[in-house]
Design an enzyme around this catalytic site. Structure first.
Site, short mmCIF file in Angstrom:
data_model
loop_
_atom_site.label_atom_id
_atom_site.label_comp_id
_atom_site.label_asym_id
_atom_site.label_seq_id
_atom_site.Cartn_x
_atom_site.Cartn_y
_atom_site.Cartn_z
N GLU A 202 -18.95 -62.59 1.68
CA GLU A 202 -18.71 -61.17 2.00
C GLU A 202 -19.75 -60.72 3.03
O GLU A 202 -20.94 -61.01 2.89
CB GLU A 202 -18.83 -60.32 0.73
CG GLU A 202 -18.77 -58.82 0.98
CD GLU A 202 -18.96 -58.02 -0.31
OE1 GLU A 202 -18.65 -58.58 -1.40
OE2 GLU A 202 -19.43 -56.88 -0.24
N GLU A 207 -22.51 -49.82 5.25
CA GLU A 207 -22.43 -49.48 3.83
C GLU A 207 -23.58 -48.55 3.45
O GLU A 207 -24.71 -48.74 3.91
CB GLU A 207 -22.48 -50.75 2.97
CG GLU A 207 -22.24 -50.50 1.49
CD GLU A 207 -22.19 -51.79 0.69
OE1 GLU A 207 -21.56 -51.78 -0.38
OE2 GLU A 207 -22.76 -52.80 1.15
#
Length: 384
Positions: A202, A207
């Site tokens: 990932e 974020e």
């Protein structure tokens, strides 16, 4: 009978005498010291006069020095290992923009894997609630700001989209106009293979959580055997070095930027561009404010070799990029509460948000007016 020898002045000196049986009673005198043997006949620097013990100590000392030199050299070389990020020629493969932006994605409607207090809804429902829409200028993905109380008892409605196309490598350029923020929010723009997580890795490119005032965090999450405790070239601040997804409370190996890389400050500057390069040499992430976007990105001929030090650098030194990252899809979502935004140390202590996360999310629909992504475009380039 006497023997004679010549000293260094050319004079003859008595060296000894012969006994009555003709044997030499005394040979040449010692080179140093007296005749009675009070001192060694050798200099203290002459190994011929050293004891066995001293010779052993010397030999051991020499071995230790040699080993230290070898180990130091090996460690020095190891510490300075760094991949060759040589220039690659990139050509445009995919563009996600305009009114057809969401045609390139599937809408996820399952249970949130990150334990969020959220209901991810279908495309039809998202369009009906106006949670996703696109024009020639931008595409918007947002959280519901209508329902409260019992209507949001199972979580607030939101959207998570996954690209139809998958990638093994490439240069990904994300032009972002607005990033989501607010208590209880956990937005992310990332890549993964949802069907094979964490085996296929990932890559979190953008974020943050809650107020969005602590800067962007770029992070890798992998299966075991991927470490970033190596030489890196980046401007961000390293959070953790072990990328194994179970380590450090499942936080991965993150790099955090300045406040201006996300949230209110980023948005007030007109947004900006994030670029992520995925290649065998490593993974790098860059970020620029709207006023500083490189001209080669604007012209459509991006060249990462001219961009300078990356915001986040994840080299392949102790992490096989090709083994840990496969079949990557682009994902954008806005989670609510969950393992990050809902944890007390982030929701209460760091962000000073009210009540509990779930209570706030359930009862305060109008508090999510800034909880939206606005994308100008996504572009994917591949090397020739």
């Amino acid at each position: 009978m006497h023997d004679f020898y010549a000293d260094d002045q050319g004079r003859y000196q008595t060296a000894g005498h012969m006994s009555e049986n003709g044997q030499l009673a005394s040979a040449h005198p010692p080179a140093y010291g007296s005749w009675n043997g009070d001192a060694s006949p050798y200099s203290k620097w002459d190994p011929r006069g050293w004891s066995l013990k001293n010779k052993i100590f010397l030999a051991l000392g020499i071995i230790v020095v040699i080993v230290a030199i070898i180990v130091g050299s090996v460690l020095g070389v190891r510490a300075n290992r760094y991949p060759n990020y040589s220039k690659l020629d990139y050509t445009l493969q995919d563009t996600f923009s305009g009114s057809s932006f969401f045609d390139n994605f599937e809408y996820f409607t399952g249970t949130d894997p990150a334990n969020g207090f959220v209901q991810y809804i279908s495309r039809a429902n998202a369009q009906w609630l106006n949670l996703t829409y696109a024009s020639s200028e931008s595409a918007v993905l947002k959280v519901d700001t209508t329902y409260s109380g019992s209507q949001a008892a199972s979580g607030r409605q939101s959207v998570r989209i996954t690209s139809n196309n998958t990638y093994a490598d490439g240069l990904f350029v994300f032009d972002i106009l607005h990033t989501p923020y607010g208590c209880g929010t956990w937005p992310a723009l990332w890549l993964t293979d949802p069907s094979n997580w964490p085996e296929h890795g990932e890559i979190d490119i953008v974020e943050a959580a809650n107020g969005g005032t602590f800067g962007n965090q770029a992070t890798l999450h992998t299966s075991d055997g991927c470490s970033m405790g190596v030489k890196r070239k980046e401007t961000g601040s390293v959070q953790n070095k072990n990328c194994y997804y179970k380590e450090n409370d499942y936080s991965g190996c993150g790099v955090t930027g300045t406040d201006s890389t996300y949230g209110p400050e980023f948005n007030s500057n007109g947004g900006g561009v994030y670029a992520m390069e995925l290649r065998s040499a490593g993974i790098r992430v860059w970020q620029w404010a709207r006023s500083n976007i490189p001209s080669d990105i604007t012209s459509g001929s991006p060249d990462p070799s001219t961009w300078g030090t990356a915001f986040a650098d994840f080299p392949n030194t102790d992490c096989s990029i090709g083994s840990h990252f496969k079949n990557q899809s682009i994902i954008a979502n806005i989670d609510l509460c969950g393992d990050w935004a809902g944890a007390d140390k982030y929701y209460k202590t760091q962000s000073d948000c009210p009540n509990t996360c779930k209570t706030f999310v359930r009862d305060n629909a109008t508090s999510f007016t800034n909880a939206y992504w606005e994308f100008k475009s996504f572009k994917v380039y591949q090397s020739s």
